[in-house]
Enzyme design. Structure first.
Site, mmCIF file in Angstrom:
data_model
loop_
_atom_site.group_PDB
_atom_site.id
_atom_site.type_symbol
_atom_site.label_atom_id
_atom_site.label_comp_id
_atom_site.label_asym_id
_atom_site.label_seq_id
_atom_site.Cartn_x
_atom_site.Cartn_y
_atom_site.Cartn_z
ATOM 1 N N TYR A 103 0.588 -1.269 0.006
ATOM 2 C CA TYR A 103 0.028 0.090 0.022
ATOM 3 C C TYR A 103 0.877 1.217 -0.081
ATOM 4 O O TYR A 103 0.459 2.230 -0.706
ATOM 5 C CB TYR A 103 -1.061 0.015 1.322
ATOM 6 C CG TYR A 103 -2.068 -1.010 1.104
ATOM 7 C CD1 TYR A 103 -3.318 -0.698 0.460
ATOM 8 C CD2 TYR A 103 -1.914 -2.251 1.510
ATOM 9 C CE1 TYR A 103 -4.250 -1.555 0.335
ATOM 10 C CE2 TYR A 103 -3.002 -3.306 1.391
ATOM 11 C CZ TYR A 103 -4.119 -2.795 0.804
ATOM 12 O OH TYR A 103 -5.117 -3.689 0.607
ATOM 13 N N GLU B 127 -2.716 -7.988 -2.593
ATOM 14 C CA GLU B 127 -3.526 -6.875 -2.228
ATOM 15 C C GLU B 127 -2.869 -5.657 -2.712
ATOM 16 O O GLU B 127 -1.706 -5.623 -2.638
ATOM 17 C CB GLU B 127 -3.895 -6.487 -0.763
ATOM 18 C CG GLU B 127 -5.021 -7.684 -0.123
ATOM 19 C CD GLU B 127 -4.867 -7.296 1.194
ATOM 20 O OE1 GLU B 127 -4.798 -6.044 1.749
ATOM 21 O OE2 GLU B 127 -5.486 -8.212 2.014
ATOM 22 N N GLU C 80 -13.770 -1.394 7.053
ATOM 23 C CA GLU C 80 -12.186 -1.218 7.002
ATOM 24 C C GLU C 80 -11.830 -1.422 8.413
ATOM 25 O O GLU C 80 -11.246 -0.328 9.033
ATOM 26 C CB GLU C 80 -11.825 -0.129 6.089
ATOM 27 C CG GLU C 80 -10.176 0.345 6.387
ATOM 28 C CD GLU C 80 -9.188 -0.621 6.000
ATOM 29 O OE1 GLU C 80 -9.629 -1.618 4.984
ATOM 30 O OE2 GLU C 80 -8.276 -0.676 6.298
ATOM 31 N N TRP D 2 -7.223 -4.329 -4.014
ATOM 32 C CA TRP D 2 -8.387 -4.228 -3.093
ATOM 33 C C TRP D 2 -8.831 -2.947 -3.107
ATOM 34 O O TRP D 2 -8.353 -1.816 -3.018
ATOM 35 C CB TRP D 2 -7.091 -4.179 -1.802
ATOM 36 C CG TRP D 2 -8.006 -4.272 -0.501
ATOM 37 C CD1 TRP D 2 -8.617 -3.096 0.045
ATOM 38 C CD2 TRP D 2 -8.442 -5.502 0.433
ATOM 39 N NE1 TRP D 2 -9.210 -3.520 1.490
ATOM 40 C CE2 TRP D 2 -9.202 -4.646 1.372
ATOM 41 C CE3 TRP D 2 -8.177 -6.916 0.082
ATOM 42 C CZ2 TRP D 2 -10.011 -5.535 2.394
ATOM 43 C CZ3 TRP D 2 -8.967 -7.733 1.011
ATOM 44 C CH2 TRP D 2 -9.666 -6.970 1.810
HETATM 45 O O1 IFM Z 1 -8.703 -3.780 4.541
HETATM 46 C C1 IFM Z 1 -7.290 -4.233 4.750
HETATM 47 C C2 IFM Z 1 -7.086 -5.480 4.548
HETATM 48 O O2 IFM Z 1 -7.980 -6.360 5.567
HETATM 49 C C3 IFM Z 1 -5.563 -6.337 4.893
HETATM 50 N N1 IFM Z 1 -4.795 -5.441 4.150
HETATM 51 C C4 IFM Z 1 -5.059 -3.829 4.050
HETATM 52 C C5 IFM Z 1 -6.303 -3.449 3.761
HETATM 53 C C6 IFM Z 1 -6.578 -2.051 3.663
HETATM 54 O O3 IFM Z 1 -5.947 -1.473 4.893
#
Ligand code: IFM
Length: 425
Positions: A274, A331, A376, A369
């Protein structure tokens, strides 16, 4: 930054990722419902509502088909399948079988997550992952999941982001069970590592009996870039310390040998990427001698996380230099309630994947994601990560413009000049 057309290889799979607790609703027998009841969800939203996916599997699967997803990462809710220790709910198992069958009928490859931050209250009450019995409980549950669902699944994630679960729940205390104890962090890690390794071996043992001779099993690791705030030795030391303690020790123990021929507990490495953190040394033991923040002036998402696509290149390159294993981006996405920068975020991160592949790195899948806005965790439903907008009162779904962009990418496995003009500029 470069904006040019690019394409991804033919066999590359694109899809979206979700987690049971964040979308299903209807379950109150888990640690996250208790956390909500105790008033810890910032906007007060209720995980037993979420986006009612439990009753909308057909509608949500139709969205996956509409977007042309090749694969879908989904999870199961432990507290639904095993509401009491050793008692399994046949209806819940049948529900997940139906969902998996529906995906296969739609030619969408399922990637199934067994554990994603949520567990039954009986597990929480016996001490959760702090208890020595946690390993046998997780394995008993895993065996049921594999035996009952495993003829429909080739690809498995034993655990999602064990590092984040332990840091948030046991070091920072901002997630259930809200503890602050480094000792517990290491204890939980020890148990989760053992549980993952045993699950890896179990899935490989059972799957062939179910007609799935070559299962692929891994962990979805949350990986960030940690850069020092300055060139000072103390800042550089702290950045390396964070990198190692909050992720490196999980990847190494859950993947196994980095050389060929050594013992291994992963068939692929899952990367949830992220953002990056800028690390400062702070001479204050009360805060662990370090502070992490976003780079000043850098573009951020709605939660203040820096948007830093090169970081994806960096973390994957780092893994590829150490492990001769395929990489799945399990993700990647952003919190953007106005859908103002999500298309650009997708473009920039997929462009890094294109670069990695051009540079010879074995990246095989990308999961955005996420499909719909959802629950969240401690942020609640106001943090919107979805390609699809959800009105949580009516549960109406409405694809955002970024969903149209992503759907075109899935269909073409490419970003063309026309798409850049339509969605990015
Ligand atoms: O929503 C979360 C997910 O459950 C795990 N990885 C990060 C995402 C965003 O915060």
């Amino acid at each position: 930054m470069t904006i040019e057309p690019f394409s991804l290889p033919d066999g590359f799979l694109l899809g979206v990722a979700t987690a049971a607790t964040q979308i299903e609703g209807g379950d109150r027998n888990n640690n996250w419902y208790r956390w909500f009841e105790d008033g810890h969800v910032k906007d007060g939203s209720d995980p037993s509502v979420a986006c009612d996916h439990w009753n909308r599997v057909a509608e949500d699967t139709a969205l996956l088909t509409e977007f042309g997803c090749h694969t879908y990462r989904l999870g199961v809710e432990w507290s639904r399948i095993e509401p009491e220790p050793g008692r399994y709910d046949e209806e819940a198992i049948a529900h997940y079988r139906d969902e998996l069958q529906r995906l296969r009928d739609a030619d969408i490859v399922p990637l199934l997550t067994i554990y994603h931050f949520s567990h039954p209250l009986w597990f929480e009450d016996m001490g959760g992952w702090m208890s020595r019995r946690s390993i046998e409980c997780y394995l008993r549950f895993t065996e049921v999941v594999v035996r009952r669902l495993g003829n429909l699944v080739d690809d498995w994630i034993t655990m999602n982001e064990p590092n984040i679960y332990l840091i948030f729940g046991y070091v920072m205390g901002v997630w259930p069970p809200g503890r602050k104890s480094v000792r517990r962090f290491f204890r939980g890690r020890r148990h989760m590592v053992r549980a993952h390794r045993a699950a890896y071996e179990m899935i490989h043992r059972i799957s062939p009996e179910l007609g799935r001779p070559e299962p692929k099993v891994g962990v979805a690791h949350h990986l960030r870039v940690f850069d020092p705030a300055t060139d000072r030795v103390a800042d550089r030391f702290m950045a390396r310390f964070y990198d190692r303690m909050s992720q490196g020790i999980f990847v190494s123990a859950m993947t196994g040998s980095s050389g060929d021929g050594g013992r291994r507990w992963a068939d692929f490495i899952g990367v949830n990427y992220y953002s990056r953190d800028i690390v400062h040394f702070v001479p204050n033991p009360a805060i662990g001698f370090g502070r992490r923040m976003s780079l000043e002036g850098a573009p951020v998402n709605d939660l203040g996380w820096e948007r830093y696509p090169e970081g994806l290149y960096r973390v994957v390159q780092w893994l590829a230099e150490r492990y001769p294993l395929p990489i799945y981006i399990t993700e990647n996405g952003t919190c953007d309630s106005r859908d103002a920068f999500r298309s650009r975020y997708i473009y920039d991160h997929l462009y890094q994947i294109h670069r990695l592949i051009e540079d010879g790195v074995d990246v095989r899948r990308y999961y955005h994601w996420t499909l719909t806005d959802n629950f969240e965790w401690s942020e609640g439903t106001t943090a919107r990560f979805g390609l699809v907008y959800v009105d949580f009162d009516s549960q109406r779904r409405a694809p955002r413009e970024s969903a149209r962009f992503y759907a075109e990418i899935c269909r073409r496995r490419a970003v063309t000049t026309g798409m850049i003009e339509r969605y990015i500029r």
